[in-house]
Design an enzyme around this catalytic site. Structure first.
Site, mmCIF file in Angstrom:
data_model
loop_
_atom_site.group_PDB
_atom_site.id
_atom_site.type_symbol
_atom_site.label_atom_id
_atom_site.label_comp_id
_atom_site.label_asym_id
_atom_site.label_seq_id
_atom_site.Cartn_x
_atom_site.Cartn_y
_atom_site.Cartn_z
ATOM 1 N N ASP A 8 -0.877 -6.546 -47.541
ATOM 2 C CA ASP A 8 -0.279 -7.858 -47.795
ATOM 3 C C ASP A 8 0.056 -8.612 -46.501
ATOM 4 O OD1 ASP A 8 0.060 -5.962 -49.937
ATOM 5 O OD2 ASP A 8 1.265 -7.443 -50.971
ATOM 6 N N GLU A 39 -1.355 -12.863 -50.901
ATOM 7 C CA GLU A 39 -0.445 -13.596 -51.786
ATOM 8 C C GLU A 39 0.873 -13.999 -51.125
ATOM 9 O OE1 GLU A 39 1.471 -12.051 -55.100
ATOM 10 O OE2 GLU A 39 2.549 -10.529 -53.987
ATOM 11 N N ASN A 40 1.168 -13.449 -49.938
ATOM 12 C CA ASN A 40 2.398 -13.830 -49.230
ATOM 13 C C ASN A 40 2.099 -14.494 -47.890
ATOM 14 O OD1 ASN A 40 4.416 -12.687 -51.094
ATOM 15 N ND2 ASN A 40 3.511 -10.732 -50.502
ATOM 16 N N ASN A 67 1.492 -11.390 -58.152
ATOM 17 C CA ASN A 67 2.403 -12.192 -58.961
ATOM 18 C C ASN A 67 2.873 -13.460 -58.257
ATOM 19 O OD1 ASN A 67 3.713 -10.009 -57.395
ATOM 20 N ND2 ASN A 67 5.619 -10.975 -58.055
ATOM 21 N N HIS A 68 2.754 -13.541 -56.923
ATOM 22 C CA HIS A 68 3.193 -14.743 -56.199
ATOM 23 C C HIS A 68 2.082 -15.773 -56.018
ATOM 24 C CE1 HIS A 68 7.063 -13.046 -55.569
ATOM 25 N NE2 HIS A 68 6.685 -12.135 -54.693
ATOM 26 N N HIS A 152 -2.005 -4.388 -57.890
ATOM 27 C CA HIS A 152 -0.819 -5.001 -57.306
ATOM 28 C C HIS A 152 0.339 -4.689 -58.237
ATOM 29 C CE1 HIS A 152 0.881 -7.974 -54.501
ATOM 30 N NE2 HIS A 152 1.622 -8.379 -55.524
ATOM 31 N N HIS A 177 1.610 -4.712 -52.951
ATOM 32 C CA HIS A 177 2.818 -5.339 -53.484
ATOM 33 C C HIS A 177 4.110 -4.839 -52.849
ATOM 34 C CE1 HIS A 177 5.566 -7.425 -56.121
ATOM 35 N NE2 HIS A 177 6.098 -6.294 -56.537
ATOM 36 N N HIS A 179 4.600 -3.391 -49.877
ATOM 37 C CA HIS A 179 4.619 -3.659 -48.438
ATOM 38 C C HIS A 179 4.969 -2.451 -47.577
ATOM 39 C CE1 HIS A 179 5.110 -8.343 -48.662
ATOM 40 N NE2 HIS A 179 4.340 -7.869 -49.633
#
Length: 261
Positions: A8, A39-40, A67-68, A152, A177, A179
């Site tokens: 991530d 996603e982040n 999810n983000h 994830h 997810h 991290h």
């Protein structure tokens, strides 16, 4: 085929790590395909079209998410227009933009499928990732031997269950997810590479990428605090997967590459 899966990417520090270290990693490990969870990558939560383009231009072949992915509204039309940024496949297909499966070719012309799933334990009440991936595998051409799955998810149990569910049918199942890179990399009996979490690309001296002082304040006071991405001790974390022509994983190596000052 050698695949580098990058954990991530967190905010601008994570993007800088990718920009500076990815070319070296590709050369060092003789990489044929680069996949990264992004996603982040925008401000520590979500991803924008500009950031997605930036990462793809640095040499990432496919971006996965989680999810983000829905944080920034401008990403919705982008998801419709590209197959290089995936969203989890187990969101309702009739009402959700984008796709959760991509089939790409390496420079050598070898096809590879990337599947993005989201877990449900302690997360969103979406469609079953196990049944979703079964349907996706049935849709693939038999010519596609190399199949990589990003699960994830929050719960290690759900990730491990997915690994066993897919062993013998895919090349690798990698978790994202949380991290925090886990030390359980292995090759399952049916030939699938597995790791519960590939880790995080960004500032290691943090709490999963965020400034630790802020997170400590949240825990100590139970009051909301604005998240801020940390900037110290940055690393590129992930795994290198060596896949044979039949689609079986031969080697799984964890990667932790520091960005030196």
């Amino acid at each position: 085929m050698n695949i580098l899966f990058i954990g991530d990417i967190v905010g601008a520090p994570g993007r800088r790590v990718v920009e500076e270290l990815l070319p070296r990693a590709v050369d060092r490990y003789c990489i044929d395909l680069v996949v990264a969870n992004g996603e982040n990558a925008s401000g520590g939560i979500g991803i924008t079209p500009q950031v997605a383009d930036f990462l793809l231009n640095q040499g990432v072949d496919v971006l996965t998410s989680g999810n983000h992915i829905w944080k920034h509204k401008e990403i919705l039309p982008y998801l419709e227009d590209t197959d290089r940024l995936l969203r989890p496949a187990n969101y309702p297909p009739e009402t959700t933009p984008g796709r959760g499966l991509a089939v790409v070719e390496t420079a050598a012309g070898e096809p590879a499928a990337i599947i993005n799933l989201e877990g449900r334990v302690f997360m969103n009440a979406i469609e079953c990732p196990f049944r979703t991936v079964d349907r996706l595998l049935e849709s693939l051409s038999p010519e596609v031997k190399v199949i990589l799955v990003d699960i994830h998810a929050e719960a290690t149990s759900e990730k491990q269950a997915m690994g066993w569910h897919l062993d013998g049918r895919v090349s690798a199942v990698v978790g994202t997810h949380t991290h925090v890179q886990t030390a359980d990399e292995r090759i399952l009996p049916g030939g699938a590479g597995y790791i519960s979490d590939v880790g995080m690309t960004g500032p290691v001296d943090s709490v999963i990428g965020m400034k630790r002082e802020i997170i400590l304040e949240r825990f100590l006071t139970q009051r909301p605090q604005p998240f801020r991405v940390a900037t110290q001790n940055m690393q590129l974390q992930g795994v290198v997967l060596k896949i044979d022509p039949k689609g079986r994983c031969q080697e799984v190596h964890r990667v932790q590459l520091p960005l030196k000052p």
